[in-house]
Design an enzyme around this catalytic site. Structure first.
Site, PDB file in Angstrom:
ATOM      1  N   ASN A 121      -9.102  -8.495   3.983  1.00 27.42           N
ATOM      2  CA  ASN A 121      -9.915  -9.629   3.536  1.00 27.42           C
ATOM      3  C   ASN A 121      -9.066 -10.459   2.580  1.00 27.42           C
ATOM      4  O   ASN A 121      -8.832 -10.051   1.443  1.00 27.42           O
ATOM      5  CB  ASN A 121     -11.175  -9.104   2.828  1.00 27.42           C
ATOM      6  CG  ASN A 121     -11.974 -10.227   2.192  1.00 27.42           C
ATOM      7  OD1 ASN A 121     -11.792 -11.400   2.546  1.00 27.42           O
ATOM      8  ND2 ASN A 121     -12.850  -9.887   1.264  1.00 27.42           N
ATOM      9  N   TRP A 122      -8.637 -11.613   3.053  1.00 27.27           N
ATOM     10  CA  TRP A 122      -7.749 -12.440   2.227  1.00 27.27           C
ATOM     11  C   TRP A 122      -8.520 -13.247   1.183  1.00 27.27           C
ATOM     12  O   TRP A 122      -7.914 -13.932   0.373  1.00 27.27           O
ATOM     13  CB  TRP A 122      -6.946 -13.392   3.117  1.00 27.27           C
ATOM     14  CG  TRP A 122      -5.915 -12.712   3.961  1.00 27.27           C
ATOM     15  CD1 TRP A 122      -5.556 -11.392   3.921  1.00 27.27           C
ATOM     16  CD2 TRP A 122      -5.101 -13.319   4.977  1.00 27.27           C
ATOM     17  NE1 TRP A 122      -4.561 -11.146   4.843  1.00 27.27           N
ATOM     18  CE2 TRP A 122      -4.271 -12.307   5.503  1.00 27.27           C
ATOM     19  CE3 TRP A 122      -4.994 -14.611   5.490  1.00 27.27           C
ATOM     20  CZ2 TRP A 122      -3.347 -12.557   6.517  1.00 27.27           C
ATOM     21  CZ3 TRP A 122      -4.081 -14.866   6.497  1.00 27.27           C
ATOM     22  CH2 TRP A 122      -3.255 -13.852   7.013  1.00 27.27           C
ATOM     23  N   LYS A 123      -9.824 -13.204   1.234  1.00 25.81           N
ATOM     24  CA  LYS A 123     -10.649 -13.990   0.294  1.00 25.81           C
ATOM     25  C   LYS A 123     -10.168 -15.448   0.309  1.00 25.81           C
ATOM     26  O   LYS A 123      -9.773 -15.940   1.346  1.00 25.81           O
ATOM     27  CB  LYS A 123     -10.617 -13.378  -1.097  1.00 25.81           C
ATOM     28  CG  LYS A 123     -10.832 -11.862  -1.086  1.00 25.81           C
ATOM     29  CD  LYS A 123     -11.127 -11.308  -2.437  1.00 25.81           C
ATOM     30  CE  LYS A 123     -11.104  -9.793  -2.379  1.00 25.81           C
ATOM     31  NZ  LYS A 123     -11.888  -9.162  -3.394  1.00 25.81           N
ATOM     32  N   HIS A 140     -20.506  -9.517   1.946  1.00 19.87           N
ATOM     33  CA  HIS A 140     -19.491  -9.091   0.977  1.00 19.87           C
ATOM     34  C   HIS A 140     -20.072  -9.280  -0.423  1.00 19.87           C
ATOM     35  O   HIS A 140     -20.797 -10.240  -0.686  1.00 19.87           O
ATOM     36  CB  HIS A 140     -18.217  -9.920   1.151  1.00 19.87           C
ATOM     37  CG  HIS A 140     -17.079  -9.405   0.325  1.00 19.87           C
ATOM     38  ND1 HIS A 140     -16.972  -9.676  -1.024  1.00 19.87           N
ATOM     39  CD2 HIS A 140     -16.027  -8.606   0.642  1.00 19.87           C
ATOM     40  CE1 HIS A 140     -15.890  -9.057  -1.487  1.00 19.87           C
ATOM     41  NE2 HIS A 140     -15.309  -8.408  -0.502  1.00 19.87           N
ATOM     42  N   GLU A 167     -18.976 -10.377  -3.104  1.00 17.64           N
ATOM     43  CA  GLU A 167     -18.733 -11.672  -3.764  1.00 17.64           C
ATOM     44  C   GLU A 167     -19.710 -12.714  -3.244  1.00 17.64           C
ATOM     45  O   GLU A 167     -20.154 -13.592  -3.990  1.00 17.64           O
ATOM     46  CB  GLU A 167     -17.267 -12.097  -3.565  1.00 17.64           C
ATOM     47  CG  GLU A 167     -16.336 -11.250  -4.430  1.00 17.64           C
ATOM     48  CD  GLU A 167     -14.936 -11.057  -3.882  1.00 17.64           C
ATOM     49  OE1 GLU A 167     -14.513 -11.817  -2.991  1.00 17.64           O
ATOM     50  OE2 GLU A 167     -14.264 -10.109  -4.347  1.00 17.64           O
ATOM     51  N   GLU A 205     -18.627  -0.764   0.056  1.00 14.48           N
ATOM     52  CA  GLU A 205     -17.750  -1.332  -0.961  1.00 14.48           C
ATOM     53  C   GLU A 205     -18.456  -1.307  -2.312  1.00 14.48           C
ATOM     54  O   GLU A 205     -19.217  -2.235  -2.634  1.00 14.48           O
ATOM     55  CB  GLU A 205     -17.406  -2.777  -0.598  1.00 14.48           C
ATOM     56  CG  GLU A 205     -16.596  -2.924   0.662  1.00 14.48           C
ATOM     57  CD  GLU A 205     -15.697  -4.145   0.573  1.00 14.48           C
ATOM     58  OE1 GLU A 205     -14.483  -3.972   0.658  1.00 14.48           O
ATOM     59  OE2 GLU A 205     -16.215  -5.247   0.391  1.00 14.48           O
ATOM     60  N   GLY A 262     -11.383  -5.119  -6.539  1.00  9.17           N
ATOM     61  CA  GLY A 262     -10.470  -5.916  -7.346  1.00  9.17           C
ATOM     62  C   GLY A 262     -10.263  -5.374  -8.752  1.00  9.17           C
ATOM     63  O   GLY A 262      -9.747  -6.080  -9.617  1.00  9.17           O
ATOM     64  N   SER A 306     -10.296  -1.507  -4.034  1.00  7.05           N
ATOM     65  CA  SER A 306      -9.008  -1.112  -4.633  1.00  7.05           C
ATOM     66  C   SER A 306      -8.227  -0.105  -3.801  1.00  7.05           C
ATOM     67  O   SER A 306      -7.580   0.797  -4.342  1.00  7.05           O
ATOM     68  CB  SER A 306      -9.220  -0.598  -6.065  1.00  7.05           C
ATOM     69  OG  SER A 306      -9.701  -1.648  -6.879  1.00  7.05           O
ATOM     70  N   GLY A 334      -8.718  -5.999   0.047  1.00 11.40           N
ATOM     71  CA  GLY A 334      -8.481  -7.353  -0.430  1.00 11.40           C
ATOM     72  C   GLY A 334      -7.059  -7.498  -0.947  1.00 11.40           C
ATOM     73  O   GLY A 334      -6.122  -7.761  -0.191  1.00 11.40           O
ATOM     74  N   GLY A 335      -6.889  -7.273  -2.262  1.00 14.62           N
ATOM     75  CA  GLY A 335      -5.605  -7.538  -2.932  1.00 14.62           C
ATOM     76  C   GLY A 335      -4.383  -6.975  -2.225  1.00 14.62           C
ATOM     77  O   GLY A 335      -3.369  -7.677  -2.080  1.00 14.62           O
TER      78      GLY A 335
HETATM   79  C1  PEP Z   1     -12.583  -6.681  -0.747  1.00 17.51           C
HETATM   80  O1  PEP Z   1     -12.358  -7.849  -1.006  1.00 17.51           O
HETATM   81  O2  PEP Z   1     -13.384  -6.394   0.143  1.00 17.51           O
HETATM   82  C2  PEP Z   1     -11.882  -5.635  -1.502  1.00 17.51           C
HETATM   83  C3  PEP Z   1     -12.160  -4.382  -1.254  1.00 17.51           C
HETATM   84  O3  PEP Z   1     -10.964  -6.056  -2.434  1.00 17.51           O
HETATM   85  P1  PEP Z   1      -9.870  -5.134  -3.183  1.00 17.51           P
HETATM   86  O4  PEP Z   1      -9.166  -4.330  -2.124  1.00 17.51           O
HETATM   87  O5  PEP Z   1      -8.944  -6.134  -3.838  1.00 17.51           O
HETATM   88  O6  PEP Z   1     -10.582  -4.274  -4.143  1.00 17.51           O
END
Ligand code: PEP
Length: 250
Positions: A11-13, A98, A100, A170, A176, A213, A234-235
């Site tokens: 997930n590049w957000k 998600h 966010e 999640e 994050g 994470s 994500g990250g």
């Molecule tokens: C996400 O955006 O779904 C996520 C899990 O982010 P991260 O891996 O950065 O925690």
């Protein structure tokens, strides 16, 4: 016994516009080859969908998805992207719910269900995200929150439709933050989700991903749990070298 199928979803957000996304895709393709039993899903920003899907189309193990959609096909919904539009740009999956979107943009459990249903109606795979906040976890409400988040989706979808759904657990406190759920905790919640699905006659084969994470240092211990069918990241998916390394670990 059939081979375990794992999904590695990136997930590049709100990162990587069309030219960066194209550069990333070319680099990623140069660094990786398909691995049996693994599929790689990319969720770029909507404006980068075409760039990524054009670059990645030669790889049958790669699927491109959209981070958010409106459930209506078209109309007066300024700023929204519809599922037919995302499909035309190459999306074959959609993230729904998600955290966010839920926390920052007021997406309700009902909206998530409508998006999932609309996606299925058009042959697009919904990846439905659920998870508790830290306050909910500390208050012992994790199970109740997840059951509440799943309820409208279970109501909206017929049991056979679940064969085309992916779920992602999640925990919000892990997204994050650099603080992932332990493999034990993640496995326990995945079991709880599966139990809830089974109470509604839903197949035990629905893939359940863990997100929060995940990085190349913890992915193997998480995926060592058979309750996890993959990861949503994500990250650690934002640079092609790091993501290529993570998806290739075994
Ligand atoms: C996400 O955006 O779904 C996520 C899990 O982010 P991260 O891996 O950065 O925690």
């Amino acid at each position: 016994m059939s081979e375990r199928q794992l999904i590695y979803a990136a997930n590049w957000k709100m990162n990587l516009g069309p030219s960066d996304a194209r550069r990333y895709s070319e680099r990623f393709l140069a660094l990786t080859s398909p691995i049996p039993g693994r599929s790689l899903w990319f969720f770029p920003p909507a404006v980068s969908l075409s760039a990524v899907s054009e670059c990645m189309q030669s790889r049958a193990d790669i699927r491109v998805g959209v981070q958010n959609v409106h459930w209506e096909a078209k109309g007066a919904f300024t700023g929204e992207v519809s599922i037919p539009m995302a499909l035309e740009a190459g999306a074959r999956a959609v993230l729904a719910g998600h955290s966010e979107r839920r926390q920052l943009f007021g997406e309700t459990d009902e909206y998530v269900a409508r998006k999932a249903k609309a996606a299925l109606n058009l042959g697009v795979t919904p990846v439905v995200c659920v998870g508790e906040t830290l306050a909910e976890r500390d208050g012992g409400r994790t199970e109740a929150v997840i059951v509440r988040q799943l309820a409208p989706v279970l109501e909206a979808l017929e049991p056979p439709e679940w064969n085309r759904v992916v779920l992602a657990y999640e925990p919000v406190w892990a997204i994050g933050t650099g603080k992932n759920a332990t493999p034990d905790d993640a496995a326990q919640i995945h079991e709880l989700i599966r139990l809830e699905l089974s109470h509604h006659g839903v197949s035990s084969r629905v893939p359940i991903l863990y997100g929060g994470s995940v990085n190349s240092g913890n992915v193997l211990s998480l995926l060592a749990r058979p309750q996890l069918d993959g990861v949503l990241v994500g990250g650690a998916s934002l640079d092609p070298e790091g993501w290529a390394e993570l998806v290739g670990l075994s």
